[in-house]
Write a protein that holds these residues in place. Structure first.
Motif, mmCIF file in Angstrom:
data_model
loop_
_atom_site.group_PDB
_atom_site.id
_atom_site.type_symbol
_atom_site.label_atom_id
_atom_site.label_comp_id
_atom_site.label_asym_id
_atom_site.label_seq_id
_atom_site.Cartn_x
_atom_site.Cartn_y
_atom_site.Cartn_z
ATOM 1 N N GLY A 66 25.260 50.302 39.905
ATOM 2 C CA GLY A 66 25.287 49.937 41.317
ATOM 3 C C GLY A 66 26.159 50.869 42.132
ATOM 4 N N ALA A 67 26.229 50.587 43.422
ATOM 5 C CA ALA A 67 27.024 51.408 44.335
ATOM 6 C C ALA A 67 27.548 50.530 45.455
ATOM 7 C CB ALA A 67 26.184 52.536 44.908
ATOM 8 N N THR A 68 28.648 50.952 46.046
ATOM 9 C CA THR A 68 29.207 50.264 47.206
ATOM 10 C C THR A 68 29.223 51.229 48.379
ATOM 11 O OG1 THR A 68 30.559 48.815 45.835
ATOM 12 C CG2 THR A 68 31.216 49.068 48.139
ATOM 13 N N HIS A 69 28.640 50.808 49.477
ATOM 14 C CA HIS A 69 28.610 51.585 50.721
ATOM 15 C C HIS A 69 29.565 50.899 51.701
ATOM 16 C CE1 HIS A 69 24.881 53.811 49.641
ATOM 17 N NE2 HIS A 69 24.680 52.729 48.919
ATOM 18 N N THR A 70 30.522 51.639 52.234
ATOM 19 C CA THR A 70 31.487 51.093 53.189
ATOM 20 C C THR A 70 31.383 51.889 54.484
ATOM 21 O OG1 THR A 70 32.952 50.515 51.357
ATOM 22 C CG2 THR A 70 33.922 50.553 53.557
ATOM 23 N N PHE A 71 31.331 51.179 55.617
ATOM 24 C CA PHE A 71 31.265 51.845 56.911
ATOM 25 C C PHE A 71 31.828 50.931 57.986
ATOM 26 C CE2 PHE A 71 27.314 49.646 56.162
ATOM 27 C CZ PHE A 71 26.996 49.050 57.367
ATOM 28 N N THR A 72 32.181 51.527 59.128
ATOM 29 C CA THR A 72 32.743 50.790 60.261
ATOM 30 C C THR A 72 31.852 51.003 61.471
ATOM 31 O OG1 THR A 72 34.975 51.103 59.407
ATOM 32 C CG2 THR A 72 34.783 50.494 61.729
ATOM 33 N N ARG A 73 31.633 49.947 62.208
ATOM 34 C CA ARG A 73 30.844 50.009 63.433
ATOM 35 C C ARG A 73 31.575 49.236 64.512
ATOM 36 N NH1 ARG A 73 27.171 53.840 63.556
ATOM 37 N NH2 ARG A 73 25.296 53.230 64.603
ATOM 38 N N GLN A 74 32.084 49.910 65.524
ATOM 39 C CA GLN A 74 32.785 49.291 66.652
ATOM 40 C C GLN A 74 33.818 48.256 66.189
ATOM 41 O OE1 GLN A 74 29.498 47.831 68.942
ATOM 42 N NE2 GLN A 74 29.285 49.738 70.061
ATOM 43 N N ASN A 75 34.751 48.692 65.374
ATOM 44 C CA ASN A 75 35.848 47.869 64.844
ATOM 45 C C ASN A 75 35.422 46.807 63.842
ATOM 46 O OD1 ASN A 75 37.777 49.272 66.363
ATOM 47 N ND2 ASN A 75 37.391 47.975 68.144
ATOM 48 N N ASP A 76 34.156 46.748 63.471
ATOM 49 C CA ASP A 76 33.693 45.838 62.422
ATOM 50 C C ASP A 76 33.515 46.643 61.142
ATOM 51 O OD1 ASP A 76 33.554 43.593 64.092
ATOM 52 O OD2 ASP A 76 31.523 44.107 64.739
ATOM 53 N N GLU A 77 34.178 46.194 60.078
ATOM 54 C CA GLU A 77 34.068 46.885 58.793
ATOM 55 C C GLU A 77 33.017 46.200 57.942
ATOM 56 O OE1 GLU A 77 37.753 47.568 56.808
ATOM 57 O OE2 GLU A 77 38.795 47.988 58.677
ATOM 58 N N TYR A 78 32.160 47.000 57.327
ATOM 59 C CA TYR A 78 31.086 46.500 56.472
ATOM 60 C C TYR A 78 31.236 47.075 55.074
ATOM 61 C CZ TYR A 78 28.578 45.033 60.684
ATOM 62 O OH TYR A 78 28.212 44.439 61.859
ATOM 63 N N GLN A 79 30.801 46.297 54.111
ATOM 64 C CA GLN A 79 30.728 46.764 52.738
ATOM 65 C C GLN A 79 29.451 46.194 52.137
ATOM 66 O OE1 GLN A 79 34.287 46.678 50.307
ATOM 67 N NE2 GLN A 79 33.097 45.855 48.613
ATOM 68 N N VAL A 80 28.579 47.077 51.690
ATOM 69 C CA VAL A 80 27.322 46.678 51.072
ATOM 70 C C VAL A 80 27.391 47.109 49.623
ATOM 71 C CG1 VAL A 80 24.820 46.964 51.086
ATOM 72 C CG2 VAL A 80 26.075 46.965 53.239
ATOM 73 N N THR A 81 27.257 46.157 48.707
ATOM 74 C CA THR A 81 27.294 46.475 47.281
ATOM 75 C C THR A 81 25.923 46.222 46.670
ATOM 76 O OG1 THR A 81 29.622 45.876 47.165
ATOM 77 C CG2 THR A 81 28.416 45.950 45.086
ATOM 78 N N LEU A 82 25.398 47.220 46.001
ATOM 79 C CA LEU A 82 24.107 47.116 45.331
ATOM 80 C C LEU A 82 24.345 47.188 43.836
ATOM 81 C CD1 LEU A 82 22.280 49.730 47.556
ATOM 82 C CD2 LEU A 82 22.131 47.259 47.742
ATOM 83 N N SER A 83 23.668 46.337 43.104
ATOM 84 C CA SER A 83 23.771 46.402 41.635
ATOM 85 C C SER A 83 22.435 46.004 41.029
ATOM 86 C CB SER A 83 24.888 45.481 41.128
ATOM 87 O OG SER A 83 24.623 44.145 41.475
ATOM 88 N N GLN A 84 22.195 46.540 39.872
ATOM 89 C CA GLN A 84 20.955 46.244 39.163
ATOM 90 C C GLN A 84 21.217 45.152 38.138
ATOM 91 O OE1 GLN A 84 20.305 50.512 38.109
ATOM 92 N NE2 GLN A 84 18.190 49.865 38.405
ATOM 93 N N LEU A 85 20.301 44.224 38.053
ATOM 94 C CA LEU A 85 20.348 43.198 37.024
ATOM 95 C C LEU A 85 19.341 43.558 35.946
ATOM 96 C CD1 LEU A 85 20.450 40.021 39.286
ATOM 97 C CD2 LEU A 85 22.348 41.157 38.145
ATOM 98 N N PRO A 86 19.596 43.192 34.706
ATOM 99 C CA PRO A 86 18.634 43.488 33.652
ATOM 100 C C PRO A 86 17.318 42.769 33.903
ATOM 101 C CG PRO A 86 20.481 42.205 32.803
ATOM 102 C CD PRO A 86 20.772 42.493 34.225
ATOM 103 N N ALA A 87 16.236 43.400 33.512
ATOM 104 C CA ALA A 87 14.911 42.779 33.666
ATOM 105 C C ALA A 87 14.813 41.526 32.814
ATOM 106 C CB ALA A 87 13.826 43.772 33.248
ATOM 107 N N ARG A 88 14.137 40.531 33.351
ATOM 108 C CA ARG A 88 13.943 39.273 32.621
ATOM 109 C C ARG A 88 12.565 39.245 32.007
ATOM 110 N NH1 ARG A 88 15.663 34.510 36.491
ATOM 111 N NH2 ARG A 88 15.414 33.375 34.564
#
Length: 79
Positions: free
Chosen positions: A56-78
């Protein structure tokens, strides 16, 4: 940059788009199903790009004083 869809979509060839709204902002997260490329787009502007194939990966960014963090991860196939 290609057009940000209005809703989340998934395609093996075109990748996956996760689209949502926050504080009047349209945020899209794209994941390439084949390439491992990832992109975060806010109101049509790319704010983060990464490439991760096996983890997975974590994307961090700021937009007009709002901080965001988006984390993506893969789960094993079922089965």
């Amino acid at each position: 940059m290609r057009h940000l869809p209005s809703t989340s979509t998934a395609s093996f060839l075109s990748g996956l788009w996760f689209v949502f709204q926050d504080s009047g902002r349209r945020i899209g997260v794209w994941c390439g199903a084949l390439s491992g490329n990832q992109k975060v787009v806010v109101d049509g502007e790319v704010v983060s790009t990464q490439r991760h194939v096996l983890r997975g990966a974590t994307h961090t960014f700021t937009r007009q004083n709002d901080e965001y963090q988006v984390t993506l991860s893969q789960l094993p196939a079922r089965d």
